[in-house]
Design an enzyme around this catalytic site. Structure first.
Site, short mmCIF file in Angstrom:
data_model
loop_
_atom_site.label_atom_id
_atom_site.label_comp_id
_atom_site.label_asym_id
_atom_site.label_seq_id
_atom_site.Cartn_x
_atom_site.Cartn_y
_atom_site.Cartn_z
N SER A 143 29.99 -5.82 127.19
CA SER A 143 31.22 -5.06 126.98
C SER A 143 32.08 -5.18 128.23
O SER A 143 31.69 -5.81 129.21
CB SER A 143 30.88 -3.59 126.72
OG SER A 143 30.43 -3.00 127.93
N LYS A 144 33.22 -4.52 128.18
CA LYS A 144 34.15 -4.55 129.32
C LYS A 144 33.49 -4.06 130.60
O LYS A 144 33.80 -4.53 131.68
CB LYS A 144 35.36 -3.65 129.02
CG LYS A 144 36.24 -4.18 127.92
CD LYS A 144 37.70 -3.80 128.19
CE LYS A 144 38.62 -4.37 127.14
NZ LYS A 144 38.65 -3.57 125.91
N ARG A 145 32.60 -3.12 130.44
CA ARG A 145 31.85 -2.58 131.57
C ARG A 145 31.22 -3.68 132.42
O ARG A 145 31.06 -3.56 133.61
CB ARG A 145 30.72 -1.72 131.00
CG ARG A 145 30.67 -0.32 131.49
CD ARG A 145 29.60 0.50 130.75
NE ARG A 145 28.97 -0.10 129.61
CZ ARG A 145 27.72 -0.57 129.61
NH1 ARG A 145 26.99 -0.54 130.68
NH2 ARG A 145 27.21 -1.08 128.50
#
Ligand code: GLU
Length: 480
Positions: free
Chosen positions: A244-246
């Protein structure tokens, strides 16, 4: 082989989609087949034209070209409906007049009564409406959904990545293929389109694996040839969770903005789940095409390692042809509003600079940032660098740099002559060469780290180098 990439334009293209596209493209190029593009834009509320543009430009940037005209799924709505109604006519599907509320109530009752199998509830409820009545209500204009009548038995296929895969049909609901508003559902539209496009191999992410038995059943019921299927492992972050963006995953164009080269990105994506069977990690496009196969795709998740992408990109920058690299740096500077034709460097000096900065740059953006002291003036001296190289012994720094100035003024402007002259100067003054080079480096670049000092001198040229040394001498005398 006829393969396709079928993105939904509901967001900007991300790493997972780009990897799916690349694997399909590699298989098509390897086999001499076709790679088609289908934009799955049936979700009118969430599909956006700017996302379509971003998908097309992202693929082009990655060097993934498609064959034939892109297909837009929404253009096939009539065919999707015809296919659904054909299944209704042949008894492979049935009308469902139940409203959602009615269904929910019946489901709760079934769960309460402990009868367990909710999977066939729609079928049982539909069976309470006799065929004549069903036809009459449909003709009278009452809305109904069309559900696929899932046959008994099992559905199996030889997955090109996972090997033999099987689902019990009893686990599969009689899924809706045509909604009561007349729109087709995802599984029906995909099968109808893949059949119309004569797709032979469906290669997509693992997240679609539970759709595959439904789609195989639809192909069979429609009398179409079932394609081969391969499901690619999910891409995971370093913590083993879904990417994910994380984890620093971003839309594909953000990598371009960061100064990642498309060739490096493609190479990196190819290794997300595939290995060529050797330790070699840097593969040209031709090597990837020649070596790619689904047999060497991992079954388990592939870890996205951002550091590795940056490392790989640095390797690509280091290996670029000098002229191409200089051109890439000019483009990058132009994005930041710097017209490289108007900087203080000749074309030759600019290329020398790009070559000198290459081993220190992991991205074009880093390279552009590091080029600042050469393409423009030194606006300030890094305080830490100045303290270490100059202010520990201000008098010595002034004396050394003044002597350096005279040597630079009198020495032929080539690396060997400059090196010999500056080393002689250090020896005459009884100091180590570093005590000459480091004050000079700070004077020329404002920084404590730079390419080799003789490269720096050659990039800047004699006149600019002399001015910078003179300015530094004045500055040390008057500052601090
Ligand atoms: N449109 C689907 C998606 O973006 C892909 C469908 C498919 O590959 O079959 O996930």
């Amino acid at each position: 082989m006829r393969l396709r990439f079928a993105p939904s334009p509901t967001g900007y293209p991300h790493v997972g989609g780009a990897r799916t596209a690349l694997f399909n493209w590699l298989l098509a190029r390897r086999s001499g087949g076709a790679f088609l593009l289908r934009v799955e834009d049936t979700d009118r509320n969430r599909s956006r034209p700017e996302h379509v543009d971003a998908i097309l430009s992202g693929l082009s940037w990655l060097g993934i070209g498609w064959d034939e005209e892109p297909v837009f799924q929404a253009d096939g709505l009539d065919r999707h409906r015809r296919d659904a109604l054909r299944l209704l006519e042949t008894g492979r599907a049935y009308r469902d007049f139940t409203t959602q509320a009615e269904f929910a109530k019946a489901r709760d009752a079934a769960v309460e009564a402990g009868t367990g199998t909710v999977a066939r509830l729609s079928r049982e409820m539909a069976a309470r409406v006799p065929p004549d009545e069903s036809r009459r209500r449909a003709e009278a204009g009452e809305p109904f959904a069309v559900r696929f009548l899932v046959p008994d038995g099992t559905t199996e296929w030889h997955d090109l990545v996972h090997g033999p895969t099987r689902f019990q049909n009893a686990q599969i609901d009689d899924f809706v293929i045509l909604r009561s508003d007349g729109t087709p559902t995802y599984n029906l539209a995909v099968v109808s389109d893949d059949a119309a496009m004569a797709i032979t191999h469906v290669v997509r992410g693992d997240d679609h694996i539970s759709n595959t038995p439904k789609q195989i059943l639809l192909y069979e019921a429609l009398g179409e040839t079932v394609p081969a299927f391969g499901h690619l492992p999910m891409i995971l972050g370093p913590d083993g969770k879904r990417l994910s963006k994380r984890h620093g995953a971003q839309a594909v164009d953000a990598y371009e903005d960061e100064g990642i080269l498309p060739e490096a990105m493609a190479n990196f994506l190819a290794l997300l789940g595939w290995s060529p069977g050797s330790d070699e990690e840097l593969l040209s496009r031709e090597e990837m095409v020649a070596q790619f196969s689904l047999e060497r795709v991992l079954k388990k998740g592939a870890v996205f390692d951002r550091e590795k992408l940056w490392w790989m990109n640095g390797q690509y920058i280091a290996r670029m042809d000098p002229g191409e690299r200089a051109a890439a740096l000019r483009d990058r500077l132009a994005r930041d509003g710097v017209d490289s034709d108007r900087v203080a460097l000749s074309r030759e000096a600019f290329e020398r600079m790009a070559t000198a900065l290459a081993p220190r740059s992991r991205t074009l953006t880093e390279m552009a940032a590091m080029s600042r002291p050469y393409i423009g003036p030194v606006r300030e001296y890094d305080p830490k660098a100045a303290r270490k190289a100059w202010y520990r012994d201000r008098g010595a720094a002034v004396a050394t740099l003044s002597a350096v100035r005279d040597v630079l003024a009198a020495t032929p402007w080539d690396a060997d002559a400059l090196e010999a002259a500056l080393r002689t100067l250090a020896a005459e003054r009884g100091i180590g060469a570093g005590k000459v080079f480091q004050p000079l480096r700070v004077a020329l670049t404002g920084l404590s780290a730079s390419p080799g000092i003789f490269d720096v001198l050659l990039i800047l040229g004699r006149a600019r180098s002399l001015r910078r040394v003179e300015r530094a001498v004045d500055y040390i005398k008057t500052s601090g």
